[in-house]
Write a protein that holds these residues in place. Structure first.
Motif, PDB file in Angstrom:
ATOM      1  N   LEU A   4      -2.816  -0.899  -4.549  1.00 20.96           N
ATOM      2  CA  LEU A   4      -4.004  -1.269  -3.771  1.00 20.96           C
ATOM      3  C   LEU A   4      -5.176  -0.302  -3.972  1.00 20.96           C
ATOM      4  O   LEU A   4      -6.288  -0.593  -3.535  1.00 20.96           O
ATOM      5  N   GLU A   5      -4.948   0.808  -4.657  1.00 21.23           N
ATOM      6  CA  GLU A   5      -6.062   1.672  -5.051  1.00 21.23           C
ATOM      7  C   GLU A   5      -6.889   1.008  -6.153  1.00 21.23           C
ATOM      8  O   GLU A   5      -8.072   1.286  -6.302  1.00 21.23           O
ATOM      9  N   LYS A   6      -6.245   0.104  -6.935  1.00 26.10           N
ATOM     10  CA  LYS A   6      -6.909  -0.550  -8.067  1.00 26.10           C
ATOM     11  C   LYS A   6      -7.292  -2.001  -7.774  1.00 26.10           C
ATOM     12  O   LYS A   6      -8.245  -2.516  -8.348  1.00 26.10           O
ATOM     13  N   TYR A   7      -6.516  -2.656  -6.931  1.00 27.02           N
ATOM     14  CA  TYR A   7      -6.714  -4.078  -6.653  1.00 27.02           C
ATOM     15  C   TYR A   7      -6.843  -4.283  -5.145  1.00 27.02           C
ATOM     16  O   TYR A   7      -6.279  -3.536  -4.365  1.00 27.02           O
ATOM     17  N   ASP A   8      -7.562  -5.341  -4.756  1.00 29.82           N
ATOM     18  CA  ASP A   8      -7.856  -5.579  -3.348  1.00 29.82           C
ATOM     19  C   ASP A   8      -6.753  -6.275  -2.564  1.00 29.82           C
ATOM     20  O   ASP A   8      -6.839  -6.371  -1.342  1.00 29.82           O
ATOM     21  N   SER A   9      -5.747  -6.777  -3.249  1.00 25.13           N
ATOM     22  CA  SER A   9      -4.721  -7.570  -2.580  1.00 25.13           C
ATOM     23  C   SER A   9      -3.458  -7.570  -3.424  1.00 25.13           C
ATOM     24  O   SER A   9      -3.500  -7.220  -4.607  1.00 25.13           O
ATOM     25  N   GLU A  56      -5.534 -14.419  -4.299  1.00 23.24           N
ATOM     26  CA  GLU A  56      -6.648 -13.542  -3.916  1.00 23.24           C
ATOM     27  C   GLU A  56      -7.043 -12.638  -5.090  1.00 23.24           C
ATOM     28  O   GLU A  56      -8.223 -12.377  -5.300  1.00 23.24           O
ATOM     29  N   ILE A  57      -6.058 -12.183  -5.844  1.00 26.17           N
ATOM     30  CA  ILE A  57      -6.342 -11.335  -6.998  1.00 26.17           C
ATOM     31  C   ILE A  57      -7.091 -12.136  -8.068  1.00 26.17           C
ATOM     32  O   ILE A  57      -8.091 -11.679  -8.615  1.00 26.17           O
TER      33      ILE A  57
END
Length: 142
Positions: A92-97, A102-103
């Motif tokens: 989740l540091e790199k992607y929002d979900s 959602e990704i």
């Protein structure tokens, strides 16, 4: 595993969950065929846009290495949960979900959305990068 090898696996019909789990199968003591079969139903967020298949493949790997299998083993269970949370936090540091739809921004189970996914070539551009990131993060955690 580099993005080209991941793309090759996709072109052979394997899904993100299978690529991730099989990438660490040898060090987890399972053969490649077993890894691919165990993870076969999890691509595309279980083919309904739910939790990303790459994530579920990684969580299977964490469970195989750290999961509890005997009753009344809270220390082992807690270590497993800690590894799961460490992995999820790093992702989740790199992607929002962690949710596939959602990704990607589209739901793989909706035909119109799948057309957009194919039109934008997300499965051949975005997804291999994400899978490579997941494998890298998984190897840091396990």
């Amino acid at each position: 595993m580099d993005e080209q090898k991941i793309l090759n696996a996709f072109s052979e019909g394997f899904d993100c969950s299978q690529v991730v789990l099989s990438s660490v199968s040898a060090e987890l003591g399972i053969d490649d065929v077993t890894a691919k079969k165990i993870s076969a139903c999890f691509g595309g967020g279980m083919f309904c846009g739910s939790t990303c298949g790459a994530i579920t493949g990684a969580l299977m790997a964490i469970g195989l290495k750290y999961g509890h299998s005997m009753p009344n083993t809270p220390d082992i269970k807690n270590e497993n949960i800690a590894k799961l949370m460490e992995f999820k936090g790093k992702f989740l540091e790199k992607y929002d979900s962690v949710i596939c739809k959602e990704i990607l921004g589209y739901d793989i189970s909706v035909p119109e959305d799948m057309e957009k996914i194919m039109e934008k070539q997300l499965l051949t551009t975005f997804c291999p990068k994400l899978v490579a990131d997941v494998i890298s993060t998984l190897k840091e955690v396990i």
